[in-house]
Design a protein around this motif. Sequence first.
Motif, PDB file in Angstrom:
ATOM      1  N   GLN A 156       0.755  -1.172   0.080  1.00 17.31           N
ATOM      2  CA  GLN A 156       0.063  -0.064  -0.053  1.00 17.31           C
ATOM      3  C   GLN A 156       0.716   1.271  -0.199  1.00 17.31           C
ATOM      4  O   GLN A 156       1.018   1.778   1.077  1.00 17.31           O
ATOM      5  CB  GLN A 156      -1.073   0.014   1.265  1.00 17.31           C
ATOM      6  CG  GLN A 156      -1.795  -1.180   1.270  1.00 17.31           C
ATOM      7  CD  GLN A 156      -2.808  -1.162   2.486  1.00 17.31           C
ATOM      8  OE1 GLN A 156      -2.063  -1.422   3.740  1.00 17.31           O
ATOM      9  NE2 GLN A 156      -3.998  -1.031   2.315  1.00 17.31           N
ATOM     10  N   PRO A 157       1.431   1.481  -1.176  1.00 11.84           N
ATOM     11  CA  PRO A 157       2.418   2.681  -1.143  1.00 11.84           C
ATOM     12  C   PRO A 157       2.001   3.937  -0.876  1.00 11.84           C
ATOM     13  O   PRO A 157       2.857   4.798  -0.547  1.00 11.84           O
ATOM     14  CB  PRO A 157       3.072   2.602  -2.758  1.00 11.84           C
ATOM     15  CG  PRO A 157       1.917   1.895  -3.445  1.00 11.84           C
ATOM     16  CD  PRO A 157       1.143   0.941  -2.616  1.00 11.84           C
ATOM     17  N   GLY A 158       0.506   4.110  -0.813  1.00 11.97           N
ATOM     18  CA  GLY A 158       0.038   5.440  -0.487  1.00 11.97           C
ATOM     19  C   GLY A 158      -0.194   5.761   0.902  1.00 11.97           C
ATOM     20  O   GLY A 158       0.087   6.807   1.454  1.00 11.97           O
ATOM     21  N   ARG A 159       0.132   4.715   1.841  1.00 13.58           N
ATOM     22  CA  ARG A 159      -0.016   4.887   3.489  1.00 13.58           C
ATOM     23  C   ARG A 159       1.338   5.598   3.791  1.00 13.58           C
ATOM     24  O   ARG A 159       2.263   5.394   3.373  1.00 13.58           O
ATOM     25  CB  ARG A 159       0.079   3.586   3.986  1.00 13.58           C
ATOM     26  CG  ARG A 159      -1.461   2.954   3.603  1.00 13.58           C
ATOM     27  CD  ARG A 159      -1.338   1.558   4.282  1.00 13.58           C
ATOM     28  NE  ARG A 159      -1.178   1.352   5.753  1.00 13.58           N
ATOM     29  CZ  ARG A 159      -0.644   0.473   6.179  1.00 13.58           C
ATOM     30  NH1 ARG A 159      -0.652  -0.726   5.398  1.00 13.58           N
ATOM     31  NH2 ARG A 159      -0.360   0.454   7.720  1.00 13.58           N
ATOM     32  N   ALA A 160       1.144   6.401   4.763  1.00 11.24           N
ATOM     33  CA  ALA A 160       2.104   7.096   5.430  1.00 11.24           C
ATOM     34  C   ALA A 160       3.241   6.426   5.729  1.00 11.24           C
ATOM     35  O   ALA A 160       4.287   6.331   6.046  1.00 11.24           O
ATOM     36  CB  ALA A 160       1.687   8.055   6.391  1.00 11.24           C
ATOM     37  N   GLU A 161       2.630   5.126   6.499  1.00  7.81           N
ATOM     38  CA  GLU A 161       3.684   4.052   6.967  1.00  7.81           C
ATOM     39  C   GLU A 161       4.501   3.385   6.076  1.00  7.81           C
ATOM     40  O   GLU A 161       5.324   2.625   6.515  1.00  7.81           O
ATOM     41  CB  GLU A 161       2.672   3.033   7.822  1.00  7.81           C
ATOM     42  CG  GLU A 161       2.082   3.213   8.992  1.00  7.81           C
ATOM     43  CD  GLU A 161       0.546   3.966   8.588  1.00  7.81           C
ATOM     44  OE1 GLU A 161       0.303   4.040   7.308  1.00  7.81           O
ATOM     45  OE2 GLU A 161      -0.116   4.285   9.436  1.00  7.81           O
ATOM     46  N   SER A 162       4.336   3.628   4.751  1.00 11.12           N
ATOM     47  CA  SER A 162       5.236   3.012   3.736  1.00 11.12           C
ATOM     48  C   SER A 162       6.075   3.859   3.239  1.00 11.12           C
ATOM     49  O   SER A 162       7.048   3.637   2.342  1.00 11.12           O
ATOM     50  CB  SER A 162       4.171   2.581   2.673  1.00 11.12           C
ATOM     51  OG  SER A 162       3.681   3.575   1.942  1.00 11.12           O
ATOM     52  N   GLN A 163       6.459   5.249   3.700  1.00  8.99           N
ATOM     53  CA  GLN A 163       7.115   6.272   3.231  1.00  8.99           C
ATOM     54  C   GLN A 163       8.446   6.065   3.874  1.00  8.99           C
ATOM     55  O   GLN A 163       9.080   7.252   4.455  1.00  8.99           O
ATOM     56  CB  GLN A 163       6.569   7.402   3.298  1.00  8.99           C
ATOM     57  CG  GLN A 163       5.050   7.912   2.862  1.00  8.99           C
ATOM     58  CD  GLN A 163       5.300   7.441   1.371  1.00  8.99           C
ATOM     59  OE1 GLN A 163       6.028   7.945   0.350  1.00  8.99           O
ATOM     60  NE2 GLN A 163       4.310   6.404   1.000  1.00  8.99           N
ATOM     61  N   TYR A 164       9.035   5.068   3.854  1.00 13.73           N
ATOM     62  CA  TYR A 164      10.645   4.914   4.350  1.00 13.73           C
ATOM     63  C   TYR A 164      11.354   3.940   3.275  1.00 13.73           C
ATOM     64  O   TYR A 164      10.850   3.247   2.659  1.00 13.73           O
ATOM     65  CB  TYR A 164      10.674   4.411   5.815  1.00 13.73           C
ATOM     66  CG  TYR A 164       9.896   3.108   5.914  1.00 13.73           C
ATOM     67  CD1 TYR A 164      10.925   1.834   5.941  1.00 13.73           C
ATOM     68  CD2 TYR A 164       8.703   2.906   6.183  1.00 13.73           C
ATOM     69  CE1 TYR A 164      10.379   0.809   6.124  1.00 13.73           C
ATOM     70  CE2 TYR A 164       8.318   1.611   6.531  1.00 13.73           C
ATOM     71  CZ  TYR A 164       9.151   0.624   6.246  1.00 13.73           C
ATOM     72  OH  TYR A 164       8.653  -0.935   6.684  1.00 13.73           O
ATOM     73  N   GLU A 165      12.773   4.284   3.424  1.00 15.12           N
ATOM     74  CA  GLU A 165      13.552   3.153   2.491  1.00 15.12           C
ATOM     75  C   GLU A 165      14.475   2.473   3.784  1.00 15.12           C
ATOM     76  O   GLU A 165      15.025   3.172   4.504  1.00 15.12           O
ATOM     77  CB  GLU A 165      14.343   3.805   1.572  1.00 15.12           C
ATOM     78  CG  GLU A 165      13.410   4.376   0.412  1.00 15.12           C
ATOM     79  CD  GLU A 165      12.867   3.580  -0.469  1.00 15.12           C
ATOM     80  OE1 GLU A 165      13.008   2.335  -0.255  1.00 15.12           O
ATOM     81  OE2 GLU A 165      11.937   4.050  -1.135  1.00 15.12           O
ATOM     82  N   ILE A 166      14.825   1.193   3.375  1.00 14.22           N
ATOM     83  CA  ILE A 166      15.768   0.582   4.107  1.00 14.22           C
ATOM     84  C   ILE A 166      17.173   0.377   3.308  1.00 14.22           C
ATOM     85  O   ILE A 166      17.002   0.122   2.275  1.00 14.22           O
ATOM     86  CB  ILE A 166      15.301  -1.056   4.432  1.00 14.22           C
ATOM     87  CG1 ILE A 166      14.101  -0.505   5.580  1.00 14.22           C
ATOM     88  CG2 ILE A 166      16.534  -1.622   5.304  1.00 14.22           C
ATOM     89  CD1 ILE A 166      13.515  -2.020   5.924  1.00 14.22           C
ATOM     90  N   VAL A 167      18.228   0.575   4.093  1.00 11.19           N
ATOM     91  CA  VAL A 167      19.625   0.463   3.315  1.00 11.19           C
ATOM     92  C   VAL A 167      20.590  -0.537   4.294  1.00 11.19           C
ATOM     93  O   VAL A 167      20.558  -0.145   5.228  1.00 11.19           O
ATOM     94  CB  VAL A 167      20.326   1.806   3.242  1.00 11.19           C
ATOM     95  CG1 VAL A 167      21.543   1.335   2.497  1.00 11.19           C
ATOM     96  CG2 VAL A 167      19.422   2.762   2.426  1.00 11.19           C
ATOM     97  N   LEU A 182       3.729   0.468  11.546  1.00  9.02           N
ATOM     98  CA  LEU A 182       2.794   1.286  12.044  1.00  9.02           C
ATOM     99  C   LEU A 182       3.767   2.259  12.889  1.00  9.02           C
ATOM    100  O   LEU A 182       3.048   3.229  13.398  1.00  9.02           O
ATOM    101  CB  LEU A 182       1.688   0.692  13.041  1.00  9.02           C
ATOM    102  CG  LEU A 182       0.510  -0.199  12.117  1.00  9.02           C
ATOM    103  CD1 LEU A 182      -0.254  -0.981  13.188  1.00  9.02           C
ATOM    104  CD2 LEU A 182      -0.318   0.888  11.519  1.00  9.02           C
ATOM    105  N   ALA A 183       4.757   1.819  13.185  1.00 10.78           N
ATOM    106  CA  ALA A 183       5.685   2.577  14.160  1.00 10.78           C
ATOM    107  C   ALA A 183       6.328   3.802  13.424  1.00 10.78           C
ATOM    108  O   ALA A 183       6.751   4.677  13.936  1.00 10.78           O
ATOM    109  CB  ALA A 183       6.734   1.699  14.665  1.00 10.78           C
ATOM    110  N   PHE A 184       6.087   3.920  11.971  1.00  9.79           N
ATOM    111  CA  PHE A 184       6.610   5.061  11.238  1.00  9.79           C
ATOM    112  C   PHE A 184       6.133   6.367  11.868  1.00  9.79           C
ATOM    113  O   PHE A 184       5.079   6.433  12.230  1.00  9.79           O
ATOM    114  CB  PHE A 184       6.078   5.106   9.866  1.00  9.79           C
ATOM    115  CG  PHE A 184       6.689   6.027   8.666  1.00  9.79           C
ATOM    116  CD1 PHE A 184       7.686   5.960   8.407  1.00  9.79           C
ATOM    117  CD2 PHE A 184       5.645   7.279   8.740  1.00  9.79           C
ATOM    118  CE1 PHE A 184       8.213   6.942   7.508  1.00  9.79           C
ATOM    119  CE2 PHE A 184       6.292   8.151   8.003  1.00  9.79           C
ATOM    120  CZ  PHE A 184       7.602   8.132   7.321  1.00  9.79           C
TER     121      PHE A 184
END
Length: 707
Positions: free
Chosen positions: A376-387, A468-470
Amino acid sequence: MAGVRTQKTRGERNVFAASDENVMMKQIQATHAPDGREFSVKLLLHIVEEIFHRATPAPGITDVVQHQGSREAQLYELEEKVLQNGFNEMIDMLSYTISKISCEMSCKCSGGGDAHATTSAIFNLVSNYSWDAKVVLALAAFALNYGEFWLVSQLFLTNPLAKAVALLKQLPEIIEQAEALKPKFEAITNLIRVMTDVAKCIVEFKELPSQYITPDTPEMLTATAHIPTAVYWTIRSIVACTSQIVGLTSMGHEYIASTTEAWELSGLAYKVSNIHSHLVKQLALCFQHIDEKRHHEAYLTLVRLFESVHIDNMKILKALIYAKDDQLPLFDGSTKKRASLDLLRRKSVLLLISDLEPSQEEFLMLQQIYSEAREQPGRAESQYEIVWLPVMDRSTLWNETNKKQYEDFQSSMPWYSVYHPSLLDVAVIRYIKEVWHFNKKPLLVVLDPQGKVVNPNAIHMMWIWGSLAFPFTSLREEGLWKEETWKIDLLADNIDPAISSWIEQGKFICLYGGEDIEWIRKFTATAKAVAKDAGIQLEMLYVGKRNPKVKARKINGDIVNENLSNVLPDLNLIWFFWVRLESMWHSKVQHKSTADNDPIMQEIMTMLSFDGSDQGWAVISKGSDGMAKAKGDTMLKSFVDFESWKQSAEIKGFLPALNDHLRELHSPSHCNRLILPGATGSIPEKIVCAECGRPMEKFIMYRCCTD
């Protein structure tokens, strides 16, 4: 003349073998009076090396005429290098000195002079120069004689001028004796190689960066003390080589027929080679000192950078991940291609820090959480990247096996990773260990869109609440805890999809664990009988013990085969149940919670104490109606005694009546063990017992379980 030569040779042997080197070096040191004159020593040495390289004899001296192919490209390259570096201006200044040294050597050597006296005379000629300049000027003077000798040798069969010069130098006669002279020329070539190596080493010392290493640095002081000796024996060897070349051209057949001194050249080569080995070791120590200084400087720069405010995260990311302008330092797990750091500009970035062999369980669980967020790319919780930043031990040998292992693991990740572990500088690894306290256990360091660290380790938040912790800040963590109460939803989360369904249906849920299969059989049978007698719907789920191994798999199989209760089908889910509990404990500790002041913390510690014991245990809940919990024997006895509290269950409800009976059975005598994982960086000095509130004794336990 041969007699004079032989006498000189014996004298040279005596000086070489028995002279007082300390007295000799004092004489040489006395000639050293540098006046600050400088020139490009490295460029002159490069020209000298070119001469030695082109003049190296083939196995048979007459073979040199076979190397008359096209030299245009090589000549052009040399000319470009010379013109670009101002060689002509430099040689104008040095040509007189080089010629004087060349003449000094030729004259003294042709007259059978003493090698030490000739060497001292050369030191007098170069007294105003630094030690590195002295040795390179002497090499350049020798290269004139040596280069001329081989130039005529290479051209005399094809060039009339060279032929005439060769006749005067008796070269045809020398070439006829090629085989007899082979050991002599091999000895000269070998000595030239080690002399050049020493000169290059001395020049390297001179060019060490003064901002990182000063003359009074212990490593530099030791080197400085040995350099004059190294220069002396190199120039002494140059004199010996010159004697050989001059002897051939001035005495011809008479010299060829005499006893050769190839062994003497070999002795010098051995001595100079030992000097070179010592200098190389000292140079390595200097480089180590410089690296430490550079790394410390880079570390302090990194500290300052993280303390500063930035408009975006690019300065921070470029400081962490070494990236040249022409490099793509990232590997994109979604496209399986190399990627630029610009793709992370102004994004929340989670730095997954681990060694080269991260835990498969943690990786798989994180992958599941990350993939669910991406659905669900539109959700605020998905707005991060992992490196992924892999911290590699620098002593680890990077071979094909671990390269393949790294690439396979990298390719299986859906997020970004550093393309190669070497892109993390030593200073960055130091920062990760000292500031972020990385020690084997994976970290998830959170950078906001401006590159500021908003959480030094969000791995616990990730395990407890997932995406959900975003945005994974400490403030967000505090807010999430305020919304929580101790109930089955928090304890079990979504480790099994059936739990949500059981809650909706109003069923009683029993989670239980332990590794005593006999207790499990008795407990599950008794619990089913009590549920039937009490008229309640009860679902039981076995969640095992922390760090499930082969034994847990066997118990799971027995439970399924005997239809004792529900089980978690994947051992990773058992692992995740317990790692979430550990994460809750760490999260609470970070927020200064204790069993005294936080009811949820008390419940967490009780659960961890259950797992620390060798017994079974059970927790029974119904939605948000509270919980009943006890060690295995106590819970089993309560069920066995059901008839005694059955009436109370009908009046008060099943859970309140069960809790009343458990309190009646409770004994103040207990021995609880709380086993916490090491290497976390957040173990408090004082922990109180969840049962009685007294401080717990502190032990260190090392564990290795293969079952």
